[in-house]
Design an enzyme around this catalytic site. Structure first.
Site, PDB file in Angstrom:
ATOM      1  N   ARG A 292       0.832  -1.211   0.000  1.00  0.00           N
ATOM      2  CA  ARG A 292       0.000   0.000   0.000  1.00  0.00           C
ATOM      3  C   ARG A 292       0.863   1.255   0.000  1.00  0.00           C
ATOM      4  O   ARG A 292       0.574   2.209  -0.725  1.00  0.00           O
ATOM      5  CB  ARG A 292      -0.954  -0.015   1.202  1.00  0.00           C
ATOM      6  CG  ARG A 292      -2.095  -0.977   1.033  1.00  0.00           C
ATOM      7  CD  ARG A 292      -2.972  -1.095   2.272  1.00  0.00           C
ATOM      8  NE  ARG A 292      -4.142  -1.918   1.962  1.00  0.00           N
ATOM      9  CZ  ARG A 292      -5.112  -2.208   2.829  1.00  0.00           C
ATOM     10  NH1 ARG A 292      -5.049  -1.747   4.073  1.00  0.00           N
ATOM     11  NH2 ARG A 292      -6.136  -2.958   2.458  1.00  0.00           N
ATOM     12  N   TYR A 433      -6.080  -1.246  -6.783  1.00  0.00           N
ATOM     13  CA  TYR A 433      -5.413  -2.434  -6.224  1.00  0.00           C
ATOM     14  C   TYR A 433      -4.732  -2.143  -4.892  1.00  0.00           C
ATOM     15  O   TYR A 433      -4.520  -1.003  -4.527  1.00  0.00           O
ATOM     16  CB  TYR A 433      -4.488  -3.102  -7.225  1.00  0.00           C
ATOM     17  CG  TYR A 433      -3.273  -2.390  -7.795  1.00  0.00           C
ATOM     18  CD1 TYR A 433      -2.695  -1.275  -7.223  1.00  0.00           C
ATOM     19  CD2 TYR A 433      -2.683  -2.914  -8.951  1.00  0.00           C
ATOM     20  CE1 TYR A 433      -1.572  -0.693  -7.764  1.00  0.00           C
ATOM     21  CE2 TYR A 433      -1.559  -2.335  -9.508  1.00  0.00           C
ATOM     22  CZ  TYR A 433      -0.997  -1.224  -8.906  1.00  0.00           C
ATOM     23  OH  TYR A 433       0.126  -0.658  -9.450  1.00  0.00           O
ATOM     24  N   GLU A 434      -4.482  -3.225  -4.178  1.00  0.00           N
ATOM     25  CA  GLU A 434      -3.981  -3.179  -2.785  1.00  0.00           C
ATOM     26  C   GLU A 434      -4.939  -2.428  -1.865  1.00  0.00           C
ATOM     27  O   GLU A 434      -4.521  -1.799  -0.891  1.00  0.00           O
ATOM     28  CB  GLU A 434      -2.571  -2.570  -2.698  1.00  0.00           C
ATOM     29  CG  GLU A 434      -1.563  -3.161  -3.644  1.00  0.00           C
ATOM     30  CD  GLU A 434      -1.439  -4.674  -3.545  1.00  0.00           C
ATOM     31  OE1 GLU A 434      -1.867  -5.245  -2.529  1.00  0.00           O
ATOM     32  OE2 GLU A 434      -0.920  -5.283  -4.497  1.00  0.00           O
ATOM     33  N   GLY A 435      -6.211  -2.509  -2.178  1.00  0.00           N
ATOM     34  CA  GLY A 435      -7.238  -1.847  -1.371  1.00  0.00           C
ATOM     35  C   GLY A 435      -7.670  -0.549  -2.002  1.00  0.00           C
ATOM     36  O   GLY A 435      -6.883   0.383  -2.156  1.00  0.00           O
ATOM     37  N   GLN A 440      -8.961   2.091   2.083  1.00  0.00           N
ATOM     38  CA  GLN A 440      -7.985   2.902   2.834  1.00  0.00           C
ATOM     39  C   GLN A 440      -8.697   3.834   3.809  1.00  0.00           C
ATOM     40  O   GLN A 440      -8.262   4.023   4.954  1.00  0.00           O
ATOM     41  CB  GLN A 440      -7.120   3.735   1.880  1.00  0.00           C
ATOM     42  CG  GLN A 440      -6.457   2.974   0.754  1.00  0.00           C
ATOM     43  CD  GLN A 440      -5.627   1.806   1.225  1.00  0.00           C
ATOM     44  OE1 GLN A 440      -4.878   1.910   2.188  1.00  0.00           O
ATOM     45  NE2 GLN A 440      -5.758   0.686   0.535  1.00  0.00           N
TER      46      GLN A 440
END
Length: 591
Positions: A292, A433-435, A440
């Protein structure tokens, strides 16, 4: 248009805001001061500018391909990765014990930005490998560490993270891949994983997959997920039962192969448990947090590249006579006030988010290496608060900056040959992506603000207030003007913190309706705080005659950020505190 690494700005931030000299006082980092940072950045710039950046547009036009189970990357990628690995770049931040260089995250973060500015698609492979190394360092057995980490640091092998499945996107409680225990202590893994970045490629000898799966009989939900290491090739050289069945056709990052991986179609993929059963999600989040932060840096990287291309075009494109009559005929569009506004927005956002990220990286270093436990705790809390801001704000702003880059080009920006459109297409994935940004924001609301009643958030605000006081005591009108904007932003932020911490239990829908605005408010203010700190340093350096052009540009950019970006903070506060009802008021059938 070629990429030029912004080394001067990076080193300014590292020295004056992130405190590279203090990082060099931490145990294990004694040799990692300013001179080391400058030397490493110069070398990374050579690789990024000369080897990796020239492949960026080629990868967009001739992306990775899939045929008969084989993924072939863009011509030139394999050789570039060989040079990347030979230079020791994969091991930059990793321990000396495993062949790494052991440098602080502060230096590594600047290099990550450069590599991603040069070529986002290429740099995704090292990014995921970094995450796999971090997870193994934290949760792997000594045997697993020795078996995998040196090979990944050397660049002989790369790493992936396998979370998502067709029915399980962000909700990992729905993961259905299964792991069946074997008499020898191994597991056989069965299932399908999607969206696996560099899940198959031709740049390394082996690929180390870290896979989430459920051991037979494990509890339902997130409490029953375990983490396994499952290499493409087993130690005896035989092919493991994990196969790429397709790669995705994407809007952007086209040269990065996004694979669908099938585990266990031919009897079961051999994997080994990492750590303890049913703690897989905990371990995988080690990778996720590292990724992230890195994705936030990708946003900064794309913004920098888009800004450089827009400036070059604005200097060359002749169109229209300046409105102030400063030129007798049509001149370069950089003379037009609105073009200047767009370029300044791009510049201010990029510099502010870079400063925020590098300050966060320095906090990470202190959190891991400072001899004082309380200092470590404070820095860890600050870093964890910063991760969703770096990821969320930097990626959202990269979309705006890349879009402005297209706009500066006018109609030519909509034409692929100019290259401006690629940055916009590539940037879109960063908010997903990655949340996603909402994930977040949920993290910032729940874990980082409400859980401690807003204590860390208020501690950050107290540091911002101290900077306001410094600005208010300065003789310059610019400093006082920025202090006024910063104070308004901080007060707006504190109002939002009070709202989040106070309403989270009684009215959660109202809080989460404003979660993304809250993230944007917090990020905008924290990034503005770094610009204000930079202003103070730049004014002092300018007064002493040091690098006048650079310091004046710093002052001007900080003032622009305050007057054009930081001013959004009170409006965001109003939408968070007063606007929640409007979000959920419309009847569902009316959509």
């Amino acid at each position: 248009m070629s990429y030029r690494a912004p080394i001067k700005d990076m080193l300014f931030v590292m020295k004056e805001l992130a405190g590279i000299d203090a990082v060099a006082e931490l145990p294990g980092h004694e040799e990692a001061g300013y001179d080391t940072a400058a030397a490493v950045l110069e070398e990374c710039a050579k690789l990024s500018e000369g080897v990796i950046a020239p492949l960026n547009e080629a990868g967009d036009k001739n992306p990775s391909s899939f045929r008969d189970g084989v993924v072939t990357t863009t011509p030139g990628f394999k050789d570039a990765f060989r040079q990347f690995a030979a230079g020791g770049w994969q091991g930059l931040q990793h321990p000396l014990d495993f062949g790494g260089q052991g440098l602080p995250k502060l230096i590594g973060a600047a290099c990550v930005e450069m590599l991603n500015s040069a070529n986002l698609s290429f740099s995704l492979c090292p990014l995921l490998t970094d995450g796999a190394i971090e997870a193994l360092l934290t949760a792997g057995s000594d045997e697993q560490k020795q078996a995998y980490i040196p090979q990944m640091i050397a660049g002989a092998w790369t790493g992936t993270m396998n979370l998502t499945e067709p029915q399980a996107g962000s909700d990992l409680s729905l993961v259905r891949s299964r792991a069946e225990p074997q008499p020898d202590g191994s597991y056989k893994i069965f299932g399908t994983k999607i969206f696996i970045t560099y899940g198959e490629h031709d740049m390394a000898e082996n690929i180390v997959h870290l896979v989430l799966a459920r051991v037979t009989g494990a509890p339902e939900g997130v409490k029953g997920i375990s983490l396994f290491v499952c290499p493409k090739f087993l130690p005896d050289g035989t092919r493991n039962d994990v196969h790429c069945v397709s790669i995705e056709h994407k809007l952007g990052i086209k040269a990065s192969p996004t694979a669908v991986l099938q585990y266990g179609d031919h009897g079961g993929a051999i994997g080994h448990l990492i750590g303890q059963e049913n703690r897989g999600l905990e371990y995988m989040f080690i990778m996720m947090n590292a990724a992230r932060f890195a994705v936030g840096q990708q946003g900064i990287a794309i913004a920098e590249r888009a800004y450089q291309r827009a400036v070059a075009y604005a200097r060359d494109r002749v169109q229209g006579r300046p409105v102030d009559g400063s030129l007798p005929d049509a001149g370069p569009i950089i003379h037009h006030p609105d073009v200047r506004r767009m370029l300044m927005t791009m510049r201010a956002y990029t510099e502010a988010c870079r400063a925020m990220a590098l300050v966060g990286a320095a906090a990470y270093d202190a959190a891991h290496a400072h001899p004082d436990a309380e200092v470590r705790r404070q820095n860890q809390a600050f870093y964890e608060f910063m991760v969703p801001l770096v990821k969320g704000l930097s990626t959202e702003m990269s979309l705006e900056v890349a879009s402005l880059g297209v706009q500066v080009h006018g109609g030519m920006g909509f034409i692929e040959e100019t290259g401006a459109a690629q940055y916009l297409r590539d940037a879109k994935i960063l908010t997903i992506y990655e949340g996603t940004t909402a994930i977040q924001a949920n993290d910032l609301v729940g874990r980082k603000t409400a859980r401690d009643g807003g204590a860390v958030a208020r501690a950050v605000a107290a540091q911002i207030e101290a900077t306001e006081k410094q600005l208010g005591e300065r003789p310059s009108a610019t400093g006082r003007a920025v202090a006024k904007r910063l104070e308004a932003g901080r007060r707006a932020f504190l109002d939002a913190v009070d709202f989040v911490a106070g309403q989270i239990r009684s009215n959660p829908n109202a809080v989460f309706a404003g979660s993304v605005p809250y993230l944007m408010l917090a990020g905008t203010v924290v990034a503005g705080w770094q610009m204000a700190r930079a202003l103070i340093v730049a004014e002092d350096r300018l007064a002493s005659g040091e690098d006048p052009a650079f310091m004046q540009a710093k002052i001007t950019t900080a003032r622009f950020y305050a007057d054009h970006i930081l001013v959004k903070a009170p409006a965001l506060r109003d939408s968070i505190v007063d606007g929640a009802d409007a979000v959920t008021a419309l009847a569902l059938e009316s959509f």
